[in-house]
Design a protein around this motif. Sequence first.
Motif, PDB file in Angstrom:
ATOM      1  N   CYS A   1       0.843  -1.189   0.000  1.00 28.05           N
ATOM      2  CA  CYS A   1       0.000   0.000   0.000  1.00 28.05           C
ATOM      3  C   CYS A   1       0.884   1.247   0.000  1.00 28.05           C
ATOM      4  CB  CYS A   1      -0.914   0.012   1.218  1.00 28.05           C
ATOM      5  SG  CYS A   1      -2.098  -1.363   1.265  1.00 28.05           S
ATOM      6  N   ARG A   2       0.504   2.269  -0.786  1.00 23.11           N
ATOM      7  CA  ARG A   2       1.359   3.441  -0.927  1.00 23.11           C
ATOM      8  C   ARG A   2       0.533   4.723  -1.020  1.00 23.11           C
ATOM      9  NH1 ARG A   2       6.358   1.363  -2.961  1.00 23.11           N
ATOM     10  NH2 ARG A   2       6.109  -0.748  -3.767  1.00 23.11           N
ATOM     11  N   GLU A   3       1.145   5.822  -0.601  1.00 18.36           N
ATOM     12  CA  GLU A   3       0.662   7.168  -0.879  1.00 18.36           C
ATOM     13  C   GLU A   3       1.873   8.076  -1.034  1.00 18.36           C
ATOM     14  OE1 GLU A   3      -1.395   9.160   2.303  1.00 18.36           O
ATOM     15  OE2 GLU A   3      -0.455   7.914   3.834  1.00 18.36           O
ATOM     16  N   PHE A   4       1.762   9.042  -1.931  1.00 13.74           N
ATOM     17  CA  PHE A   4       2.873   9.943  -2.239  1.00 13.74           C
ATOM     18  C   PHE A   4       4.122   9.155  -2.642  1.00 13.74           C
ATOM     19  CE2 PHE A   4       0.231  12.233   0.897  1.00 13.74           C
ATOM     20  CZ  PHE A   4      -0.175  13.285   0.088  1.00 13.74           C
ATOM     21  N   ALA A   5       3.923   8.218  -3.558  1.00 10.04           N
ATOM     22  CA  ALA A   5       5.038   7.434  -4.097  1.00 10.04           C
ATOM     23  C   ALA A   5       5.522   8.062  -5.398  1.00 10.04           C
ATOM     24  CB  ALA A   5       4.601   5.991  -4.331  1.00 10.04           C
TER      25      ALA A   5
ATOM     26  N   VAL B   1      18.439   3.692   0.181  1.00 13.87           N
ATOM     27  CA  VAL B   1      17.592   4.510  -0.695  1.00 13.87           C
ATOM     28  C   VAL B   1      16.130   4.483  -0.267  1.00 13.87           C
ATOM     29  CG1 VAL B   1      19.141   3.991  -2.618  1.00 13.87           C
ATOM     30  CG2 VAL B   1      16.996   2.708  -2.400  1.00 13.87           C
ATOM     31  N   ARG B   2      15.787   3.676   0.708  1.00 12.95           N
ATOM     32  CA  ARG B   2      14.377   3.453   1.034  1.00 12.95           C
ATOM     33  C   ARG B   2      13.802   4.544   1.935  1.00 12.95           C
ATOM     34  NH1 ARG B   2      15.383  -2.861   2.523  1.00 12.95           N
ATOM     35  NH2 ARG B   2      16.009  -3.548   0.432  1.00 12.95           N
ATOM     36  N   ASP B   3      13.642   5.731   1.369  1.00 12.07           N
ATOM     37  CA  ASP B   3      12.975   6.808   2.083  1.00 12.07           C
ATOM     38  C   ASP B   3      11.469   6.606   1.935  1.00 12.07           C
ATOM     39  OD1 ASP B   3      12.626   9.125   3.517  1.00 12.07           O
ATOM     40  OD2 ASP B   3      14.154  10.230   2.394  1.00 12.07           O
ATOM     41  N   LYS B   4      10.698   7.249   2.840  1.00 11.71           N
ATOM     42  CA  LYS B   4       9.258   7.013   2.834  1.00 11.71           C
ATOM     43  C   LYS B   4       8.541   7.823   1.769  1.00 11.71           C
ATOM     44  CE  LYS B   4       5.088   7.191   5.668  1.00 11.71           C
ATOM     45  NZ  LYS B   4       4.478   7.587   6.956  1.00 11.71           N
TER      46      LYS B   4
ATOM     47  N   TYR C   1      14.073   9.264 -11.829  1.00 11.55           N
ATOM     48  CA  TYR C   1      14.572  10.142 -10.780  1.00 11.55           C
ATOM     49  C   TYR C   1      13.440  10.424  -9.798  1.00 11.55           C
ATOM     50  CZ  TYR C   1      18.542  10.979 -13.885  1.00 11.55           C
ATOM     51  OH  TYR C   1      19.660  10.824 -14.683  1.00 11.55           O
ATOM     52  N   ALA C   2      13.711  10.246  -8.504  1.00 13.02           N
ATOM     53  CA  ALA C   2      12.697  10.468  -7.478  1.00 13.02           C
ATOM     54  C   ALA C   2      13.298  11.317  -6.369  1.00 13.02           C
ATOM     55  CB  ALA C   2      12.198   9.143  -6.924  1.00 13.02           C
ATOM     56  N   MET C   3      12.598  12.392  -6.023  1.00  9.90           N
ATOM     57  CA  MET C   3      13.075  13.304  -4.993  1.00  9.90           C
ATOM     58  C   MET C   3      12.386  12.975  -3.681  1.00  9.90           C
ATOM     59  SD  MET C   3      15.070  14.639  -7.044  1.00  9.90           S
ATOM     60  CE  MET C   3      15.875  15.701  -5.846  1.00  9.90           C
ATOM     61  N   ALA C   4      13.172  12.751  -2.660  1.00  6.48           N
ATOM     62  CA  ALA C   4      12.653  12.352  -1.352  1.00  6.48           C
ATOM     63  C   ALA C   4      12.856  13.481  -0.347  1.00  6.48           C
ATOM     64  CB  ALA C   4      13.346  11.075  -0.875  1.00  6.48           C
TER      65      ALA C   4
ATOM     66  N   LEU D   1       5.879   2.814   4.653  1.00 11.98           N
ATOM     67  CA  LEU D   1       6.780   2.550   5.766  1.00 11.98           C
ATOM     68  C   LEU D   1       7.519   1.240   5.528  1.00 11.98           C
ATOM     69  CD1 LEU D   1       4.477   3.471   8.787  1.00 11.98           C
ATOM     70  CD2 LEU D   1       6.529   4.710   8.053  1.00 11.98           C
ATOM     71  N   VAL D   2       8.799   1.237   5.829  1.00 16.91           N
ATOM     72  CA  VAL D   2       9.577   0.001   5.687  1.00 16.91           C
ATOM     73  C   VAL D   2       9.726  -0.600   7.078  1.00 16.91           C
ATOM     74  CG1 VAL D   2      11.677  -1.021   4.749  1.00 16.91           C
ATOM     75  CG2 VAL D   2      10.776   1.090   3.761  1.00 16.91           C
ATOM     76  N   ASP D   3       8.619  -1.167   7.579  1.00 17.33           N
ATOM     77  CA  ASP D   3       8.620  -1.669   8.950  1.00 17.33           C
ATOM     78  C   ASP D   3       8.418  -3.181   9.033  1.00 17.33           C
ATOM     79  OD1 ASP D   3       6.054  -1.690   8.043  1.00 17.33           O
ATOM     80  OD2 ASP D   3       5.196  -0.549   9.711  1.00 17.33           O
ATOM     81  N   ASN D   4       8.431  -3.857   7.868  1.00 16.72           N
ATOM     82  CA  ASN D   4       8.384  -5.316   7.890  1.00 16.72           C
ATOM     83  C   ASN D   4       9.082  -5.851   6.640  1.00 16.72           C
ATOM     84  OD1 ASN D   4       6.498  -5.301   5.697  1.00 16.72           O
ATOM     85  ND2 ASN D   4       4.817  -5.054   7.153  1.00 16.72           N
ATOM     86  N   TRP D   5       9.221  -7.154   6.590  1.00 16.83           N
ATOM     87  CA  TRP D   5       9.980  -7.773   5.492  1.00 16.83           C
ATOM     88  C   TRP D   5       9.315  -7.532   4.149  1.00 16.83           C
ATOM     89  CZ3 TRP D   5       8.954 -11.414   1.756  1.00 16.83           C
ATOM     90  CH2 TRP D   5      10.062 -11.940   1.088  1.00 16.83           C
ATOM     91  N   ALA D   6       7.992  -7.652   4.088  1.00 19.24           N
ATOM     92  CA  ALA D   6       7.292  -7.503   2.808  1.00 19.24           C
ATOM     93  C   ALA D   6       7.477  -6.097   2.239  1.00 19.24           C
ATOM     94  CB  ALA D   6       5.811  -7.812   2.987  1.00 19.24           C
ATOM     95  N   ARG D   7       7.333  -5.064   3.079  1.00 18.04           N
ATOM     96  CA  ARG D   7       7.494  -3.698   2.593  1.00 18.04           C
ATOM     97  C   ARG D   7       8.945  -3.415   2.228  1.00 18.04           C
ATOM     98  NH1 ARG D   7       3.828  -1.900   7.221  1.00 18.04           N
ATOM     99  NH2 ARG D   7       1.747  -1.810   6.302  1.00 18.04           N
TER     100      ARG D   7
END
Length: 368
Positions: free
Chosen positions: A161-165, A211-214, A227-230, A181-187
């Motif tokens: 699930c995503r928002e503002f990706a 690189v895994r910013d939210k 290119y993605a700006m975080a 959020l990168v708070d589990n293995w699947a994410r």
Amino acid sequence: MTDENSTAATSSSSSSPSPPSILLPNLPNDVALQCIARVPISHHPILSLVSKSWRSTVKSPLLYAARSLLNSTQHLLYLNIRINSSFHWYLLDQNPTNPKKSRILSPLPPLPSHPIGSSFSVLGSKIYVIGGAINENPSNSIWVFDCRYNRWEMGPKMRVCREFAAAGAINGKIYVMGGCLVDNWARSMNWAEVFDPVEGLWCGVPSPIEVRDKWMHASAVIGDKMYAMADRGGVVYDAVVGEWGGVSTGMDMGWRGRAAVVDGVLYCYDYLGRIRGYDVEEDEWKELEGVGKGLPKFLCGATMANVGGKLFVVWEGKGSGKEMEIMCAEIEVRKEMGGMLSGSIVWSDVILVVPNRSSIVHCAAVGL
């Protein structure tokens, strides 16, 4: 002829296949198809009223294939505008033989759901609305608008699930990253995903931890790279070799708001409200010369799109009482000798009047 013979003849004729409908008299259908393929998209609703066979032809994939082969593809601008608490889609169509006239803004069928913070991508003749939050809960849903048939359909769900990706299309596939959020293995394993329309599936794209910013506040595709700006700098992903890297400091410092890429140059507006372009090879931002007197300072932001090689800029104009103008400008941009960027305004005008406090969510270009 007896009644039995007459009945048999009638039965025989009704059971035999009917010949294909003639599109144009005295012309084979394949030649007639090429004639119809040259007609601008804005005239297709009228063509569909000619006959059932024409209506079927206008909606046929063969017509769009013929338009592509004849180099008759027309690039159209689609707008997503938030009015009060609902989202509205519009199509800006114009006569390609005279862009200063016959601009038509048509409302499109509403999106069945109204996610906030969705990402957008265009692949072929379809606009993908990716994720977003519904009742403050991020979603993995995909809504697809088929621009050929003016209809929405559900697409295959993402793994996360995503928002503002960040989202973009590269080599016939859609890539998304971040917004979760990168708070589990699947994410963690699916922080970045890729969608293959041939397979109809989303698959995880391996990514390094650093690189895994939210949140991703802007993204663009230049060549084969996304290119993605975080919140902290940005990332770049090379889809051909599968390599990750960081964006340059120069690109990070100058990228503000929503952008569009034309001829390999990334355009957006700066802190003074002027349009600037960034060349990846030169790693330098340059002001777009020649448009300052014809456009306002975009201090409140602007949305941009590459429509058939032209830079289209859409912004919220002045308000009057309870209404506000949505403005649009078409700009022909060029890279001059010495690297200078120059532009000339083809046209600039009000394209829609909406209630105050409305906002432009997104604009996208589709070739049909």
